[in-house]
Design a protein around this motif. Structure first.
Motif, PDB file in Angstrom:
ATOM      1  N   ASP A 273     -63.900 -32.611  35.339  1.00 40.32           N
ATOM      2  CA  ASP A 273     -62.474 -32.613  34.989  1.00 40.32           C
ATOM      3  C   ASP A 273     -61.775 -33.853  35.543  1.00 40.32           C
ATOM      4  N   LEU A 274     -62.082 -34.209  36.774  1.00 34.59           N
ATOM      5  CA  LEU A 274     -61.439 -35.377  37.386  1.00 34.59           C
ATOM      6  C   LEU A 274     -61.809 -36.662  36.649  1.00 34.59           C
ATOM      7  N   ALA A 275     -63.035 -36.741  36.174  1.00 34.22           N
ATOM      8  CA  ALA A 275     -63.470 -37.933  35.437  1.00 34.22           C
ATOM      9  C   ALA A 275     -62.814 -38.016  34.069  1.00 34.22           C
ATOM     10  N   PHE A 276     -62.493 -36.878  33.473  1.00 31.57           N
ATOM     11  CA  PHE A 276     -61.933 -36.865  32.122  1.00 31.57           C
ATOM     12  C   PHE A 276     -60.438 -37.138  32.092  1.00 31.57           C
ATOM     13  N   VAL A 277     -59.737 -36.938  33.194  1.00 30.67           N
ATOM     14  CA  VAL A 277     -58.276 -37.087  33.180  1.00 30.67           C
ATOM     15  C   VAL A 277     -57.876 -38.448  32.620  1.00 30.67           C
ATOM     16  N   ASP A 278     -58.569 -39.500  33.026  1.00 30.45           N
ATOM     17  CA  ASP A 278     -58.219 -40.832  32.536  1.00 30.45           C
ATOM     18  C   ASP A 278     -59.297 -41.394  31.608  1.00 30.45           C
ATOM     19  N   LEU A 279     -59.931 -40.517  30.847  1.00 37.62           N
ATOM     20  CA  LEU A 279     -60.971 -40.940  29.901  1.00 37.62           C
ATOM     21  C   LEU A 279     -60.419 -41.902  28.860  1.00 37.62           C
ATOM     22  N   PHE A 280     -59.213 -41.637  28.358  1.00 39.06           N
ATOM     23  CA  PHE A 280     -58.640 -42.434  27.274  1.00 39.06           C
ATOM     24  C   PHE A 280     -57.541 -43.383  27.737  1.00 39.06           C
ATOM     25  N   GLY A 281     -57.228 -43.388  28.993  1.00 40.91           N
ATOM     26  CA  GLY A 281     -56.192 -44.274  29.493  1.00 40.91           C
ATOM     27  C   GLY A 281     -55.926 -43.997  30.956  1.00 40.91           C
ATOM     28  N   PRO A 282     -55.407 -44.967  31.670  1.00 43.39           N
ATOM     29  CA  PRO A 282     -55.205 -44.800  33.117  1.00 43.39           C
ATOM     30  C   PRO A 282     -54.126 -43.773  33.434  1.00 43.39           C
TER      31      PRO A 282
END
Length: 341
Positions: A273-282
């Motif tokens: 989940d932590l890795a996905f938070v900024d998957l598409f943008g900072p």
């Protein structure tokens, strides 16, 4: 949120609007009409938008195909799971669905949203708090009692080594539980590396290859990473309840704090989940600072972050790899292979 007349959107066609108005009126106990529409297709993998009305608005998502009703039922079930776990999710309008000739429409109460660019530092920290709250709920094994969907893709949540199920179930009988006890010791086949290989990377790799959007050399590279997962994944955590698709478009900031959308929950590694938070943008560091106020983040997360994001990259290639946006993830897969393969 931008306003729109709806144009030719399927959800703002007159017969569809009339049926949604009927369901919303019954839900409210008073007449309700839609006065406008906001197209949100650019934030989702299905046609969706908000029908705006006086003092109340409805979020609608259209599912098509033979399994449309099941997909809607699974999403309602998963939203209810997170709600029972103690985080905010949108409430269903009426039963939460309406069946129309165009397909099955998911109906949720629209959340008055603070756009990301207007969020305060406290808003960003609250997102971290919400994820940490979910992750404090633990299961006995990695996986879940029922399958679901990661965007439009079927997601297999069987514990590694489990027997096949016919597909994501929509009824309450197979709904995931929210256990709170300790798990027994895990043996071979029950490790996070086993689950991540068998239920995430390998299926998503097949989706991407079948879609024709992953070069052969990168396919072989991902296979090498899968073979190395026991060495790459680090120590096994306790299986935590995950949102499952916690990229920032799936977390709104409403008047009462974060509201979680479009979940794909299962019990897994909280770093996903932590890795996905900024998957598409900072996102601001405040998200992670807020998380740390409630739960620790292992120092090794920074080294494993792209390992978890690889599953998201493969999903994008499978669903949208023919577009310029989708093709932009090919170099990210290559970089992950250079790092871990």
């Amino acid at each position: 949120m931008r306003g729109s007349s709806g144009g030719g959107h399927a959800l703002f066609a007159v017969p569809v609007v009339r049926e949604i108005e009927r369901v919303a009126s019954g839900h409210l106990g008073r007449p309700w009409t839609a006065a406008g529409f906001t197209d949100l297709d650019d934030r989702a993998s299905h046609p969706c938008g908000v029908l705006h009305g006086r003092r109340f608005s409805v979020f609608a998502k259209l599912q098509t195909g033979a399994d449309a009703a099941r997909r809607c039922a699974v999403e309602l079930r998963d939203l209810d799971l997170l709600r029972r776990a103690g985080v905010a999710t949108p409430a269903p309008v009426g039963t939460g669905t309406v069946t129309l000739p165009a397909g099955c429409v998911l109906l949720l109460e629209a959340v008055p949203e603070t756009p990301p660019q207007q969020r305060s530092a406290a808003d960003w920290r609250a997102i971290g708090h919400a994820l940490a709250h979910l992750h404090r709920i633990h299961g006995e094994r990695f996986g879940a009692d029922a399958d679901n969907y990661f965007g439009p893709l079927a997601q297999d949540n069987r514990p590694a080594g489990g027997r096949a199920r016919p597909g994501p179930a929509g009824g309450g009988g197979n709904a995931p539980r929210v256990p709170r006890g300790a798990h027994p010791s895990r043996g071979p086949g029950d490790r996070w590396a086993d689950f991540y290989a068998a239920r995430r990377l390998e299926p998503l790799l097949r989706y991407a290859v079948d879609a024709g959007h992953l070069p052969e050399a990168l396919t072989r590279g991902v296979e090498r990473i899968v073979a190395r997962l026991p060495d790459l994944c680090g120590a096994d955590p306790r299986p935590s309840l995950l949102h499952g698709d916690a990229q920032q478009n799936n977390i709104l900031t409403g008047p009462g704090g974060p509201v979680l959308l479009d979940p794909a929950p299962y019990f897994g590694h909280p770093e996903v989940d932590l890795a996905f938070v900024d998957l598409f943008g900072p996102v601001p560091d405040g998200v992670f600072d807020g998380y740390r106020e409630a739960a620790p983040i292992d120092p090794g997360f920074a080294d494993r972050r792209e390992l978890w994001r690889l599953s998201g990259y493969l999903a994008v290639l499978a669903v949208d790899g023919g577009s310029p946006f989708g093709r932009s993830f090919v170099p990210r897969v290559a970089e992950a292979i250079a790092r871990y393969g």
